[in-house]
Write an enzyme that holds these catalytic residues in place. Structure first.
Site, PDB file in Angstrom:
ATOM      1  N   GLU A 156      39.564  66.119  76.839  1.00 34.88           N
ATOM      2  CA  GLU A 156      38.220  66.346  77.225  1.00 34.88           C
ATOM      3  C   GLU A 156      37.446  65.457  77.914  1.00 34.88           C
ATOM      4  OE1 GLU A 156      36.472  67.520  73.215  1.00 34.88           O
ATOM      5  OE2 GLU A 156      37.611  69.286  73.322  1.00 34.88           O
ATOM      6  N   GLU A 173      43.481  73.139  72.090  1.00 35.56           N
ATOM      7  CA  GLU A 173      42.646  73.373  71.026  1.00 35.56           C
ATOM      8  C   GLU A 173      41.972  74.662  71.008  1.00 35.56           C
ATOM      9  OE1 GLU A 173      39.839  70.086  70.293  1.00 35.56           O
ATOM     10  OE2 GLU A 173      41.219  68.460  70.824  1.00 35.56           O
TER      11      GLU A 173
END
Length: 585
Positions: free
Chosen positions: A195, A314
């Protein structure tokens, strides 16, 4: 994921053994090997794995389905157990393998175990611990993904204003990781950064910086030799967001690298209002469904259709499940989401990795699923579709005559087979009727099922179908909840609440002039558990300090509590300094 939650409580460990026994049998038969060991001449022999990795990246990533995240362990700050999980053991991977997972993502945060100045040396003991955990997973026949995790916002995010130092540290980090793991089998994948974010930068600058990081990562790993020359490398979009623009940027980077062993990664936590229960996003409605459908279509069209595999590093819901707090997302609505993710991923050719922080799915102390029925739905979605219905509850008001009630079935390609209560099949015509996809429970059946009509769940039915899992329907007796006057402070304020069988869905907050009150000024529907929270056993509703402190001093606020039965109850609160008063009228 950057989310930090309260630690879960732990009980005695009860590890699964099936995967370990299977692996032992394979070793006896000579079909698999262990981790790296020293040869007679002192050199390190290559590690071996029970996995036979296909040559093509797309086939290898497909073989990784399904995947699971070891969240909040090696990525925890500052140490492995800091966020409430026990130390990782080999038994954990035995359990994961036995439960049907084929790969694990092991997020790793290096910052607190690495010098912050050149040469950015990673602590040898920590590197050894990471390798130990990785080798345990590989020995169980699992594919493994490791990365640079929370470092993304701890120091990599400063790249716009500290470019040279950040890039040097990033390269030094991956140089050391690549050296340590260069002889590990190809079943080990490297993911450049989790991220990635960049502070105080324009969109164009962010695109350039991430391209630079991903390209540098690729160069460092490939030049380190050993098995790193053709290891699968996983590259993210900005923040791992699956938006079209950001995926196009990543596609450009991957194309420029001319490497057939690259994998794209994004994350998906659903339509935000539904994922955390805010702004009226209480149901898995058309908006939430479209958000999911569009996201997976973009993944397929941008990458998969062009031969670039996608690893959904995820997925889950941001606010569910959470073993430490009241459930903010209605169970049946959550099941619809998980069922849909599994179907959409299979249709798009995307491999999915469930994000598990330790307090949500697998209890790492007992090695048991916290909610086995929820996991059954997740597991079923890997291979098949299951039918759902418009809701998983039928509310029968105690103070009113009982009447027939109707639910809409969503067959998802299956055929309705009937209703059961335990082992007893209900009788069509007498207990229920079906017209198209409309399932109607008769007044006579509801009268029998509610029994003595105590508040709460009186009976549970199963709608069974020709495939997939049955859909559970709770028959609930209720009356509209009753709230009472109260006083307290911004640090501690609760509303006495007689729930009377009902379940809280959401809360609106408005000032007298109609403007929104609370932390979320952009919507009247405040976030569940962040602004308010039910305490069913305690008979109260909690208004959080964050919500109360966000209110204007001396300005009355009207709260409207929405319940899953359809009941609404209004309440009024006023903050004066640190004092709070609440009234029913």
């Amino acid at each position: 994921m950057k989310d930090i939650r309260q630690p879960a409580h732990h009980r005695n460990r009860g590890p699964g053994r099936l995967a370990a026994l299977l692996l032992a049998l394979l070793v006896i038969l000579g079909l698999s090997g262990g981790s790296a060991s020293a040869a007679p001449d002192g050199t390190r022999e290559p590690s071996r794995s029970a996995v036979r990795v296909p040559a093509a990246a797309k086939d290898a990533v497909a073989a990784m389905q399904p995947s699971w995240n070891l969240g909040n362990s090696l990525d925890a700050i500052p140490d492995e157990t800091s966020w409430g999980n026990p130390k990782v053991t080999k038994d954990l991977f035995d359990t994961i393998r036995a439960q049907g997972f084929r790969s694990v993502r092991i997020p790793v945060t290096w910052n607190d175990h690495q010098s912050a100045t050149a040469p950015y040396t990673i602590d040898a003991a920590y590197m050894s611990r990471v390798k130990q955990v990785v080798d345990w997973a590989l020995a169980d026949g699992l594919y493994v993904v490791i990365n640079v995790h929370h470092d993304s916002w701890q120091w990599i995010s400063k790249m716009p204003t500290d470019h040279d130092n950040v890039l040097a540290r990033f390269n030094a980090t991956w140089t050391q990781i690549s050296s340590t793991f260069r002889d590990e089998p190809r079943a080990l994948l490297f993911e450049s950064v989790n991220e990635p974010v960049f502070d105080n930068a324009t969109d164009t600058q962010k695109t350039q910086l991430l391209n630079e990081l991903n390209t540098s990562f690729h160069k460092v790993v490939r030049s380190s030799g050993g098995r790193n020359t053709d290891r699968l490398l996983v590259l993210p979009t900005q923040v791992c967001t699956p938006s079209q623009t950001l995926m196009d940027d990543l596609s450009t980077t991957i194309g420029a690298l001319h490497d057939s062993n690259l994998v794209a990664t994004v994350h998906y936590y659903g339509w935000y209002p539904f994922s955390v229960n805010i702004a009226g996003g209480t149901r898995y409605d058309d908006n939430a469904q479209k958000d999911l459908t569009d996201a997976f279509a973009r993944m397929h069209d941008t990458f998969v259709a062009k031969g670039i595999p996608v690893y959904l590093g995820e997925y889950g819901l941001l606010g569910y499940p959470d073993d430490n707090h009241p459930s903010r997302i209605e169970r049946g609505e959550a099941l619809k989401y998980y069922e849909h993710v599994g179907y959409a991923a299979r249709a798009a050719g995307v491999t999915t990795a469930l994000w598990d922080p330790g307090f949500a799915y697998l209890n790492r102390s007992t090695m048991q699923w916290r909610d086995p029925a929820l996991f059954a739905w997740i597991k079923s979605s890997w291979t098949t579709r299951s039918a759902t219905a418009s809701f998983d509850k039928v509310f029968v008001r105690k103070s009113s005559p009982i009447t027939a009630q109707t639910l809409t079935l969503n067959p998802n390609g299956t055929t309705f087979q009937g209703l059961w209560q335990g082992d007893t099949k209900l009788v069509e015509g007498r207990d229920y009727s079906v017209s198209g996809n409309q399932l109607t429970l008769t007044a006579a059946a509801l009268t029998r099922l509610t029994g003595n009509r105590d508040y709460g769940v009186n009976a549970t039915l199963q709608a069974r179908f020709s495939g997939g899992l049955p859909w559970q329907i709770d028959i609930i007796t209720y009356d509209p909840p009753v709230l009472s006057n109260a006083s307290g402070t911004t640090g501690s304020f609760t509303i006495p609440t007689q729930y009377r069988g009902d379940v809280l869905a959401t809360m609106e907050a408005k000032y007298a002039d109609g403007s929104n009150a609370g932390q979320a000024t952009w919507t009247p529907f405040q976030e569940f558990n962040a602004a308010f929270s039910p305490d069913y056993p305690g008979g109260k509703t909690i208004l959080t300090s964050d919500f109360l402190n966000a209110l204007r001093d001396g300005a009355p606020v009207t709260l409207t509590f929405h319940f899953w039965s359809g009941a609404t109850v209004t309440y009024h609160v006023t903050k004066s300094g640190s004092s709070v008063t609440g009234t029913t009228s």
